[in-house]
Motif scaffolding. Structure first.
Motif, short mmCIF file in Angstrom:
data_model
loop_
_atom_site.label_atom_id
_atom_site.label_comp_id
_atom_site.label_asym_id
_atom_site.label_seq_id
_atom_site.Cartn_x
_atom_site.Cartn_y
_atom_site.Cartn_z
N ALA A 409 0.90 -1.78 0.00
CA ALA A 409 -0.01 -0.15 -0.30
C ALA A 409 0.79 1.22 0.24
N GLY A 410 0.62 2.71 -0.76
CA GLY A 410 1.22 3.56 -0.35
C GLY A 410 0.72 4.72 -0.25
N ILE A 411 1.33 5.79 -0.46
CA ILE A 411 0.61 7.02 -0.03
C ILE A 411 1.44 8.08 -0.12
N VAL A 412 1.08 8.99 -1.18
CA VAL A 412 1.87 10.30 -1.69
C VAL A 412 0.95 11.52 -0.65
N SER A 413 2.04 11.86 0.04
CA SER A 413 1.65 12.97 0.91
C SER A 413 3.09 13.36 1.15
N ASN A 414 2.99 15.14 1.59
CA ASN A 414 3.58 15.24 2.41
C ASN A 414 3.14 16.14 3.54
#
Ligand code: NAD
Length: 478
Positions: A409-414
């Motif tokens: 599972a992945g997340i693109v976040s700052n």
């Protein structure tokens, strides 16, 4: 036209049905005519491995390691040939095959080196006159059953630790990609692996796979494949009365979450690479994009823009981004999922059609996908990406966890807080932050949660050696 008949004749020696090994970029192109193994052939392979297991197990592990190191080097010297064969047989692009073969070489070297330091642990005893320690021993004969999508690296990440630990192995590759498997056997024997320590059995899962798994002399089964087959093999082993070890790595339905405020150019790149690299035929593929509402418009635009220049074609052709799917069955399955996506209310924002000649399918993106739709819940294993908008971060997390699978599972976040909540809350064996869901490093353990794996033993890393060995605890009084 390229032929691999000699390789097939040398290594694939069954007594059963005939099967043509086909090139998915041109299904009229027969790479080799094979003769499949029968149950009797499979039984004979297990018996041969049993006959060799004591000698191989007694070979000092640094000597075993030296053979595996040599295999890694030899494989490097023929890497281009194996990569080309892999592309002809499985369909992925040549650069993708090269990366897979390079990984396979590294796996043989890694476990070759690990064999030099195989051992147990020494512990303090509460008795001053006792030395307390453990020793590791091989299991005997192990079964290695692999799928077609990584026909070099998955066998490598199982065979290298299995052989390093001193086991004899019966190796059953998928019938769609047996020749890449044969090439691995050829390299290992050239490196000095004594004949018979590793046997190749090419045949149907329900027949030879079943025979191998059920055989009383097989002490461990490591299978990578679909969840349905894994569940079946689990039941077969459960009904044996000798506690055969089991390691199952199975299907996936991996999600990539795109947070509001995320770098959308990065998110689009990661989504395209994760969903359509390897033609989407990876257990770690991104098959669901869960996008926070505020990021959705911008992300869709960037996704479609990138896919417009996406080039399809035979994997051997330079400049191609995506090769064909592996065979006519998978092709029909993918197109059927695309139809179901349309029928269940998904909105196509890119692709959605076959792209002949060969078994090519356009990279396909559905918008407006929700739980309950087949393309949201089920593993497609092809170039189909579904996009679902989430009104909040909590909802996004809930959506990620709402399927039966839990591979990556992945997340693109700052947002550091959300990233950490994701790491804590997501039900998956591998978590990627600002990285594609695909791609694993060999020194790190991996294994799926929920229906993506049995959860018994990890693969790769040092941990793989635990599955392939037993530990004795010694209380040595003096
Ligand atoms: P599959 O389940 O059809 O076959 C996998 C292997 O099991 C093949 O060698 C097959 O012949 C064998 N097999 C089938 N029936 C058997 C039986 N009754 N007894 C023993 N062996 C049997 O899978 P596939 O189509 O080759 O591969 C695609 C699947 O593999 C996808 O679901 C994908 O997600 C999964 N996969 C998982 C991982 C992972 O690490 N989790 C990696 C790659 C692929």
């Amino acid at each position: 036209m390229k032929s691999y008949q000699q390789l097939a004749d040398r290594w694939v020696k069954g007594n059963g049905d005939h099967l043509d090994d086909l090139d998915p970029a041109d299904p009229g192109h027969v790479l080799a005519k094979l003769r499949l193994s029968t149950r009797e052939d499979a039984r004979a392979a297990v018996e041969e491995a049993r006959g060799k297991s004591a000698e191989w197990g007694a070979t000092p592990s640094p000597k075993r390691g030296a053979i595996l190191l040599k295999a890694g080097e030899l494989m490097e010297s023929v890497a281009e040939d194996i990569s080309e064969l892999l592309t002809y047989e499985e369909g992925k692009t040549l650069p993708e095959s090269r990366a897979e073969v390079a990984r396979s070489c590294a796996l043989f070297k890694f476990y070759g080196a690990m064999a030099y330091k195989l051992g147990g642990v020494t512990l303090p005893s509460s008795d001053p006159n006792t030395r307390l320690f453990t020793v590791r021993i091989p299991l005997g004969v192990v079964a290695i059953i692999t799928p077609w999508n990584f026909p070099a690296s998955i066998p490598a990440w199982k065979l290298a630790p299995a052989l390093a630990a001193g086991n004899a192995a019966v190796f059953k590759p998928a019938t769609k990609t047996p020749l890449t498997g044969a090439k691995i056997l050829e390299v290992l024997e050239k490196a000095g692996l004594p004949p018979g320590v590793l046997s190749l059995v090419v045949g149907r899962g329900g027949e030879v796979g079943d025979e191998i798994v059920s055989h009383k002399d097989v002490r461990a089964v490591s299978l990578t494949g679909s969840t349905a087959v894994g569940a079946h093999v689990g039941k077969v082993l459960g009904s044996k009365d000798d506690f055969t070890r089991i390691q199952l790595e199975l299907g996936g339905k991996n999600a990539l979450v795109v947070d509001e405020g995320a770098d959308l150019a990065l998110a689009a790149d990661l989504a395209v690479r994760g969903a359509f690299g390897l033609t989407g035929q990876s257990c770690t593929a991104t098959s669901r994009l869960i996008v926070l509402e505020k990021a959705a418009g911008g992300l869709k635009e960037k996704l479609v823009e990138r896919l417009k220049s996406w080039k399809l074609g035979p994997g051997t052709q330079a400049g191609v981004n995506m090769g064909p799917v592996v065979d006519p069955d998978q092709y029909r399955k993918d197109l059927d999922y695309i139809e179901s996506g349309k029928g269940e209310g998904g909105k196509l924002i890119h692709g959605g059609r076959a792209a002949p000649p060969g078994l090519l399918i356009e990279p396909t993106v559905f918008d407006g996908v929700s739980p309950g739709m087949r393309i949201f819940d089920e593993e497609v294993f092809g170039p189909v990406l579904s996009l679902t908008e989430a009104e909040s971060f909590d909802r996004a997390l809930e959506l990620v966890n709402s399927v039966d699978y839990g591979h990556t599972a992945g997340i693109v976040s700052n947002d550091n807080r959300r990233v950490n909540r994701f790491i804590d809350g997501v039900q998956a064996g591998v978590i990627k932050v600002n990285k594609p869901t695909v791609g694993l490093e060999l020194q790190a353990p991996f294994g799926g949660f929920k229906k993506s794996g049995a959860g018994t033993w990890k693969e790769m890393g040092e941990e793989a050696l635990e599955f392939y060995s037993a530990e004795k605890t010694v209380y040595l009084g003096y």
